[in-house]
Design an enzyme around this catalytic site. Structure first.
Site, PDB file in Angstrom:
ATOM      1  N   LEU A   1       0.781  -1.235   0.000  1.00 57.10           N
ATOM      2  CA  LEU A   1       0.000   0.000   0.000  1.00 57.10           C
ATOM      3  C   LEU A   1       0.815   1.289   0.000  1.00 57.10           C
ATOM      4  O   LEU A   1       0.233   2.373   0.030  1.00 57.10           O
ATOM      5  CB  LEU A   1      -0.968  -0.001   1.196  1.00 57.10           C
ATOM      6  CG  LEU A   1      -1.921  -1.198   1.210  1.00 57.10           C
ATOM      7  CD1 LEU A   1      -2.873  -1.105   2.383  1.00 57.10           C
ATOM      8  CD2 LEU A   1      -2.684  -1.310  -0.097  1.00 57.10           C
TER       9      LEU A   1
ATOM     10  N   ILE B   1       6.323   3.420  -4.100  1.00 57.49           N
ATOM     11  CA  ILE B   1       7.716   2.958  -4.156  1.00 57.49           C
ATOM     12  C   ILE B   1       8.634   4.173  -4.321  1.00 57.49           C
ATOM     13  O   ILE B   1       8.423   5.000  -5.214  1.00 57.49           O
ATOM     14  CB  ILE B   1       7.903   1.984  -5.345  1.00 57.49           C
ATOM     15  CG1 ILE B   1       6.965   0.782  -5.201  1.00 57.49           C
ATOM     16  CG2 ILE B   1       9.356   1.536  -5.453  1.00 57.49           C
ATOM     17  CD1 ILE B   1       7.190  -0.072  -3.973  1.00 57.49           C
TER      18      ILE B   1
ATOM     19  N   HIS C   1      -3.941  -4.527  -9.154  1.00 52.23           N
ATOM     20  CA  HIS C   1      -4.965  -3.646  -8.591  1.00 52.23           C
ATOM     21  C   HIS C   1      -6.328  -4.311  -8.792  1.00 52.23           C
ATOM     22  O   HIS C   1      -6.601  -4.834  -9.875  1.00 52.23           O
ATOM     23  CB  HIS C   1      -4.925  -2.280  -9.297  1.00 52.23           C
ATOM     24  CG  HIS C   1      -5.847  -1.303  -8.670  1.00 52.23           C
ATOM     25  ND1 HIS C   1      -5.549  -0.651  -7.483  1.00 52.23           N
ATOM     26  CD2 HIS C   1      -7.090  -0.886  -9.020  1.00 52.23           C
ATOM     27  CE1 HIS C   1      -6.567   0.127  -7.153  1.00 52.23           C
ATOM     28  NE2 HIS C   1      -7.505   0.005  -8.061  1.00 52.23           N
TER      29      HIS C   1
HETATM   30  C1  GAR Z   1      -5.715  -7.673  -3.506  1.00 51.09           C
HETATM   31  O1  GAR Z   1      -7.047  -7.765  -3.930  1.00 51.09           O
HETATM   32  C2  GAR Z   1      -4.963  -6.641  -4.311  1.00 51.09           C
HETATM   33  O2  GAR Z   1      -5.424  -6.515  -5.626  1.00 51.09           O
HETATM   34  C3  GAR Z   1      -5.277  -5.382  -3.541  1.00 51.09           C
HETATM   35  O3  GAR Z   1      -5.199  -5.747  -2.198  1.00 51.09           O
HETATM   36  C4  GAR Z   1      -5.636  -7.104  -2.086  1.00 51.09           C
HETATM   37  C5  GAR Z   1      -4.625  -7.842  -1.238  1.00 51.09           C
HETATM   38  O4  GAR Z   1      -5.101  -9.112  -0.898  1.00 51.09           O
HETATM   39  N1  GAR Z   1      -4.342  -4.331  -3.862  1.00 51.09           N
HETATM   40  C6  GAR Z   1      -4.677  -3.044  -3.857  1.00 51.09           C
HETATM   41  O5  GAR Z   1      -5.790  -2.657  -3.556  1.00 51.09           O
HETATM   42  C7  GAR Z   1      -3.554  -2.096  -4.288  1.00 51.09           C
HETATM   43  N2  GAR Z   1      -4.079  -0.805  -4.586  1.00 51.09           N
HETATM   44  P1  GAR Z   1      -4.124 -10.195  -0.307  1.00 51.09           P
HETATM   45  O6  GAR Z   1      -3.298  -9.510   0.802  1.00 51.09           O
HETATM   46  O7  GAR Z   1      -4.997 -11.272   0.249  1.00 51.09           O
HETATM   47  O8  GAR Z   1      -3.240 -10.675  -1.415  1.00 51.09           O
END
Ligand code: GAR
Length: 191
Positions: A88, A91, A107
């Site tokens: 989150l 970078i 995403h």
């Molecule tokens: C995932 O759905 C990913 O796409 C999202 O966070 C989730 C993490 O799930 N990423 C974002 O929203 C980035 N902006 P996880 O920790 O179970 O892999």
């Protein structure tokens, strides 16, 4: 590049994608998940990494933005590619410069819609549903200095049905992520 490319996965939370990626590549000799980098000491991804026997690197905001310790660690581990899987923070420039076009993110929506600062996890799904979208999906993209704005590599879609809750949509999106993210990583990194 190492003969078997070495991948660092960055994650901030649950880490189900990190686990899926690690399990997908286990025993395939295509690439190696060398370490999981995490900015959150309470993140479940740290437990997953322990269960998977993958080294973890935990760092703070000041480590990340005010020192080169994370970049130094990436260099020491001879990391070739960085995969953001639910990570989150932006970078920092020094890492972007060290890994040109070799940092990718997933995403949970169809960028360029529903991206940008603060748009992560359930917030994305709540917004998609509140806007009455009939479709959502996943976007895998290169990472640059802005949230969710790098070149798009891959997208896949799913339907949003009337009555779907954010949790139901999150589950559909996770299924897409588990299906496609490892395959796209494999193609990009190991050709
Ligand atoms: C995932 O759905 C990913 O796409 C999202 O966070 C989730 C993490 O799930 N990423 C974002 O929203 C980035 N902006 P996880 O920790 O179970 O892999």
């Amino acid at each position: 590049m190492n003969p078997i490319p070495r991948i660092a996965v960055f994650a901030s939370g649950s880490g189900s994608n990190a686990q899926r990626i690690a399990e997908y590549f286990e025993g395939r000799d295509l690439l190696e998940i060398s370490a999981i980098y995490c900015n959150n000491p309470d993140a479940y991804v740290l437990e997953r990494a322990n269960m998977l026997g993958i080294h973890t690197v935990l760092f703070t905001r000041s480590d990340f933005y005010q020192t080169t310790s994370v970049l130094d660690d990436l260099n020491n581990r001879e990391i070739d590619w960085i995969v953001l899987a639910g990570f989150l923070w932006l970078i920092p420039d020094s890492i972007l410069k060290a890994y040109p076009q070799r940092i990718i993110n997933i995403h949970p929506a169809l960028l360029p819609a529903y991206g940008g600062k603060g748009m992560y996890g359930m917030k994305v799904h709540e917004s998609v549903i509140a806007s009455g979208e009939k479709q959502s999906g996943i976007t895998i993209h290169h990472v640059n200095e802005s949230y969710d704005e790098g070149d798009i590599i891959f997208q896949a879609t799913c339907q949003v049905h009337p009555g779907d809750t954010p949790e139901m949509l999150a589950a559909k999106i996770h299924e897409l992520e588990y299906e496609y993210f490892p395959v796209v990583i494999g193609k990009l990194v190991a050709g």
